[in-house]
Scaffold this motif. Sequence first.
Motif, PDB file in Angstrom:
ATOM      1  N   GLU A  25       0.838  -1.198   0.000  1.00  0.00           N
ATOM      2  CA  GLU A  25       0.000   0.000   0.000  1.00  0.00           C
ATOM      3  C   GLU A  25       0.875   1.251   0.000  1.00  0.00           C
ATOM      4  OE1 GLU A  25      -3.579   1.774   2.669  1.00  0.00           O
ATOM      5  OE2 GLU A  25      -3.419  -0.398   2.424  1.00  0.00           O
ATOM      6  N   THR A  26       0.551   2.180  -0.853  1.00  0.00           N
ATOM      7  CA  THR A  26       1.264   3.446  -0.972  1.00  0.00           C
ATOM      8  C   THR A  26       0.230   4.557  -1.026  1.00  0.00           C
ATOM      9  OG1 THR A  26       2.950   2.320  -2.280  1.00  0.00           O
ATOM     10  CG2 THR A  26       2.957   4.715  -2.339  1.00  0.00           C
ATOM     11  N   THR A  27       0.573   5.699  -0.491  1.00  0.00           N
ATOM     12  CA  THR A  27      -0.341   6.833  -0.510  1.00  0.00           C
ATOM     13  C   THR A  27      -0.207   7.576  -1.827  1.00  0.00           C
ATOM     14  OG1 THR A  27      -0.117   7.062   1.869  1.00  0.00           O
ATOM     15  CG2 THR A  27      -1.006   8.961   0.668  1.00  0.00           C
ATOM     16  N   LEU A  28      -1.313   7.882  -2.441  1.00  0.00           N
ATOM     17  CA  LEU A  28      -1.337   8.657  -3.676  1.00  0.00           C
ATOM     18  C   LEU A  28      -1.372  10.133  -3.308  1.00  0.00           C
ATOM     19  CD1 LEU A  28      -1.585   8.791  -6.759  1.00  0.00           C
ATOM     20  CD2 LEU A  28      -4.053   8.641  -6.477  1.00  0.00           C
ATOM     21  N   ARG A  30      -2.031  13.826  -4.211  1.00  0.00           N
ATOM     22  CA  ARG A  30      -2.817  14.590  -5.178  1.00  0.00           C
ATOM     23  C   ARG A  30      -2.555  16.074  -4.960  1.00  0.00           C
ATOM     24  NH1 ARG A  30      -7.617  11.429  -7.116  1.00  0.00           N
ATOM     25  NH2 ARG A  30      -7.419   9.420  -6.127  1.00  0.00           N
ATOM     26  N   TYR A 114      -8.999   5.444 -15.205  1.00  0.00           N
ATOM     27  CA  TYR A 114      -8.794   4.759 -13.932  1.00  0.00           C
ATOM     28  C   TYR A 114     -10.083   4.808 -13.128  1.00  0.00           C
ATOM     29  CZ  TYR A 114      -3.839   5.096 -15.017  1.00  0.00           C
ATOM     30  OH  TYR A 114      -2.619   4.987 -15.625  1.00  0.00           O
ATOM     31  N   ARG A 164      -8.212   0.653 -10.772  1.00  0.00           N
ATOM     32  CA  ARG A 164      -7.985   1.590  -9.670  1.00  0.00           C
ATOM     33  C   ARG A 164      -6.994   2.672 -10.102  1.00  0.00           C
ATOM     34  NH1 ARG A 164      -6.691  -2.909  -8.795  1.00  0.00           N
ATOM     35  NH2 ARG A 164      -4.613  -3.711  -8.975  1.00  0.00           N
ATOM     36  N   VAL A 167      -0.877   4.476  -8.542  1.00  0.00           N
ATOM     37  CA  VAL A 167      -0.217   4.826  -7.302  1.00  0.00           C
ATOM     38  C   VAL A 167       1.150   5.378  -7.648  1.00  0.00           C
ATOM     39  CG1 VAL A 167       0.634   3.950  -5.104  1.00  0.00           C
ATOM     40  CG2 VAL A 167      -1.464   3.020  -6.081  1.00  0.00           C
TER      41      VAL A 167
END
Length: 168
Positions: A25-28, A30, A114, A164, A167
Amino acid sequence: GCASWTTHLVHARLLLEDVRSSMTETTLVREDSWPAGLRVAQVRVARPTDKLAEVEEFYASHLGLPVLYRFVDHDGFDGVMLGLPGGHYHLEFTSSHAGSPCPAPSRENLLVLYFEGEAAMYDTVERLAGFGHVPVDADNPYWGRTGALTFEDPDGWRIVLAPRPVVL
């Protein structure tokens, strides 16, 4: 036929589960606005077509993008803009009255959409299937590994449906 389409959907869902289990898991991140030196208000991607009616039908009726604006004989061009009402991103397709032969570019010129999840993507895939559109093989194996499916529009341009957001 229907059996091969169903088999393809099952295979894509199994592949997606494999990819999902191997991801971390990685934070996107924005951004809320464009960089200071590039204050853009809207982005429109435009391209010509000799099949304006068929292309509009594919993107609006089959894929599901709303028609925002349509024009006829504007300086010798007809066209349609699609996107989200009030949104800052649009697709425009134009057709010249003088003719505009438009062969599709390479199989790697892609419009990638996406989705917020697999279920949302498969709703669109199933709608496309209802209109007779079937996935085509992507040149880049990355798309298959991520569970994305690639389709061709009436001009042969490719649209990738990804389950999705990317990322970064």
